[in-house]
Motif scaffolding. Structure first.
Motif, PDB file in Angstrom:
ATOM      1  N   ARG A 272      77.592 -53.516  12.199  1.00 60.59           N
ATOM      2  CA  ARG A 272      77.169 -52.709  11.065  1.00 60.59           C
ATOM      3  C   ARG A 272      78.187 -52.795   9.909  1.00 60.59           C
ATOM      4  N   LEU A 273      79.474 -52.831  10.234  1.00 61.73           N
ATOM      5  CA  LEU A 273      80.488 -52.962   9.184  1.00 61.73           C
ATOM      6  C   LEU A 273      80.258 -54.212   8.346  1.00 61.73           C
ATOM      7  N   HIS A 274      79.731 -55.241   8.977  1.00 64.68           N
ATOM      8  CA  HIS A 274      79.513 -56.514   8.289  1.00 64.68           C
ATOM      9  C   HIS A 274      78.203 -56.526   7.502  1.00 64.68           C
ATOM     10  N   SER A 275      77.428 -55.462   7.628  1.00 63.89           N
ATOM     11  CA  SER A 275      76.116 -55.438   6.984  1.00 63.89           C
ATOM     12  C   SER A 275      76.230 -55.118   5.493  1.00 63.89           C
ATOM     13  N   ALA A 276      75.268 -55.596   4.743  1.00 56.98           N
ATOM     14  CA  ALA A 276      75.250 -55.341   3.304  1.00 56.98           C
ATOM     15  C   ALA A 276      75.070 -53.860   3.018  1.00 56.98           C
ATOM     16  N   GLU A 277      74.270 -53.164   3.830  1.00 54.56           N
ATOM     17  CA  GLU A 277      74.038 -51.749   3.541  1.00 54.56           C
ATOM     18  C   GLU A 277      75.288 -50.913   3.799  1.00 54.56           C
ATOM     19  N   ALA A 278      76.111 -51.305   4.774  1.00 53.55           N
ATOM     20  CA  ALA A 278      77.355 -50.584   5.014  1.00 53.55           C
ATOM     21  C   ALA A 278      78.331 -50.790   3.861  1.00 53.55           C
ATOM     22  N   ARG A 279      78.473 -52.030   3.402  1.00 52.47           N
ATOM     23  CA  ARG A 279      79.367 -52.286   2.270  1.00 52.47           C
ATOM     24  C   ARG A 279      78.907 -51.511   1.044  1.00 52.47           C
ATOM     25  N   ALA A 280      77.616 -51.463   0.815  1.00 55.53           N
ATOM     26  CA  ALA A 280      77.085 -50.717  -0.327  1.00 55.53           C
ATOM     27  C   ALA A 280      77.368 -49.222  -0.182  1.00 55.53           C
ATOM     28  N   ALA A 281      77.228 -48.708   1.038  1.00 54.24           N
ATOM     29  CA  ALA A 281      77.481 -47.284   1.272  1.00 54.24           C
ATOM     30  C   ALA A 281      78.942 -46.952   1.045  1.00 54.24           C
ATOM     31  N   PHE A 282      79.852 -47.812   1.536  1.00 55.06           N
ATOM     32  CA  PHE A 282      81.281 -47.571   1.337  1.00 55.06           C
ATOM     33  C   PHE A 282      81.645 -47.618  -0.155  1.00 55.06           C
ATOM     34  N   GLU A 283      81.131 -48.631  -0.832  1.00 52.28           N
ATOM     35  CA  GLU A 283      81.470 -48.795  -2.251  1.00 52.28           C
ATOM     36  C   GLU A 283      80.937 -47.606  -3.053  1.00 52.28           C
ATOM     37  N   ALA A 284      79.757 -47.120  -2.718  1.00 50.41           N
ATOM     38  CA  ALA A 284      79.203 -45.946  -3.394  1.00 50.41           C
ATOM     39  C   ALA A 284      80.072 -44.720  -3.146  1.00 50.41           C
ATOM     40  N   PHE A 285      80.545 -44.591  -1.912  1.00 48.88           N
ATOM     41  CA  PHE A 285      81.403 -43.450  -1.571  1.00 48.88           C
ATOM     42  C   PHE A 285      82.718 -43.530  -2.335  1.00 48.88           C
ATOM     43  N   MET A 286      83.295 -44.734  -2.412  1.00 52.03           N
ATOM     44  CA  MET A 286      84.589 -44.898  -3.080  1.00 52.03           C
ATOM     45  C   MET A 286      84.480 -44.655  -4.575  1.00 52.03           C
ATOM     46  N   ARG A 287      83.273 -44.804  -5.147  1.00 52.95           N
ATOM     47  CA  ARG A 287      83.091 -44.572  -6.600  1.00 52.95           C
ATOM     48  C   ARG A 287      82.929 -43.104  -6.938  1.00 52.95           C
ATOM     49  N   ARG A 288      82.792 -42.244  -5.944  1.00 52.75           N
ATOM     50  CA  ARG A 288      82.589 -40.822  -6.213  1.00 52.75           C
ATOM     51  C   ARG A 288      83.786 -40.201  -6.928  1.00 52.75           C
TER      52      ARG A 288
END
Length: 250
Positions: A234-250
């Motif tokens: 899951r860490l390697h998935s595109a949706e996980a990377r998108a979720a992390f990046e969205a969280f980091m932009r908060r």
């Protein structure tokens, strides 16, 4: 910085090892170095006959916000769950001595699931237990998918681990994650007192009783490994990377 974890034996509780999160400015988010220091402390306690119990504590208002998302974002680029996390879980599961935890405030992700491996957890009513794994496009860890349904039943386990619902201190006590609630200012004292009481008991009898109650650790290790494989994928998935990046932009 390894001083983000403080390992100590207090004068009033010399046979209890305290592992204390000390990164309040980041809500005690756990880095790879912090995991390594906690693993070493647990293994040292296993070998030291003078230590008869281990206590985990956070800071006022925050136990831990879980894994450091910066580390997770870096891992996502490489596609594997950091090995330090799994090694910590192995050490926690295999610890032959009692483990007691005290929670005040936030307990997120592994800040929640690690208490499933503690023998007694004391929390304040204002504590908040939450595992936003699926919200981050991940899956449960720490063998929580095995242990939580056994402890609290399918629906509450699903609400916590899959739906990402927040459990209050009272919810967590009702679900069996927490043994006792007390006022925030009493959490540390009550936790140390409980650990000291365990440390004063005949150690071999306590070890056998604990092993009988906890059951087969190999089954738990197998589930940790199974979850870790899914987690890494899951860490390697595109949706996980998108979720992390969205969280980091908060």
């Amino acid at each position: 910085m390894t001083d983000h974890i403080i390992v100590e034996q207090l004068e009033a509780h010399p046979d209890v090892q305290v592992i204390r999160f000390n990164r309040a400015e980041k809500k005690n988010a756990i880095t790879r170095a912090m995991y390594s220091k906690m693993t070493a402390a647990l293994m040292d306690a296993d070998r030291d006959t003078a230590i008869r119990a281990t206590v985990f504590l956070g800071t006022a208002g925050c136990f831990s916000a879980g894994n450091d998302l910066g580390d997770f974002l870096a891992a996502a680029m490489g596609g594997s769950m950091p090995g330090e996390i799994v090694e910590f879980l192995y050490a926690l599961v295999r610890s032959p001595k009692p483990v007691v935890s005290g929670v005040d405030g936030l307990a997120i992700g592994i800040g929640t699931t690690m208490h499933l491996h503690c023998d007694m957890t004391i929390a304040s009513a204002r504590s908040q237990f939450r595992t936003p794994f699926v919200d981050l496009a991940l899956v449960p860890e720490a063998a929580s998918s095995l242990i939580a349904p056994r402890v609290m039943g399918h629906q509450r386990a699903f609400a916590l681990l899959a739906a990402g619902e927040t459990f209050s201190g009272e919810d967590a006590k009702s679900a069996g994650i927490v043994w006792r609630l007390c006022p925030p200012e009493e959490v540390e004292t009550a936790t140390l007192k409980a650990a000291s009481a365990l440390a004063a008991k005949p150690p071999e009898a306590l070890r056998i009783a604990r092993d009988l109650i906890r059951g087969d650790r190999d089954e738990i290790i197998v589930r940790i490994d199974e979850e870790a494989r899914h987690f890494s994928a899951r860490l390697h998935s595109a949706e996980a990377r998108a979720a992390f990046e969205a969280f980091m932009r908060r």
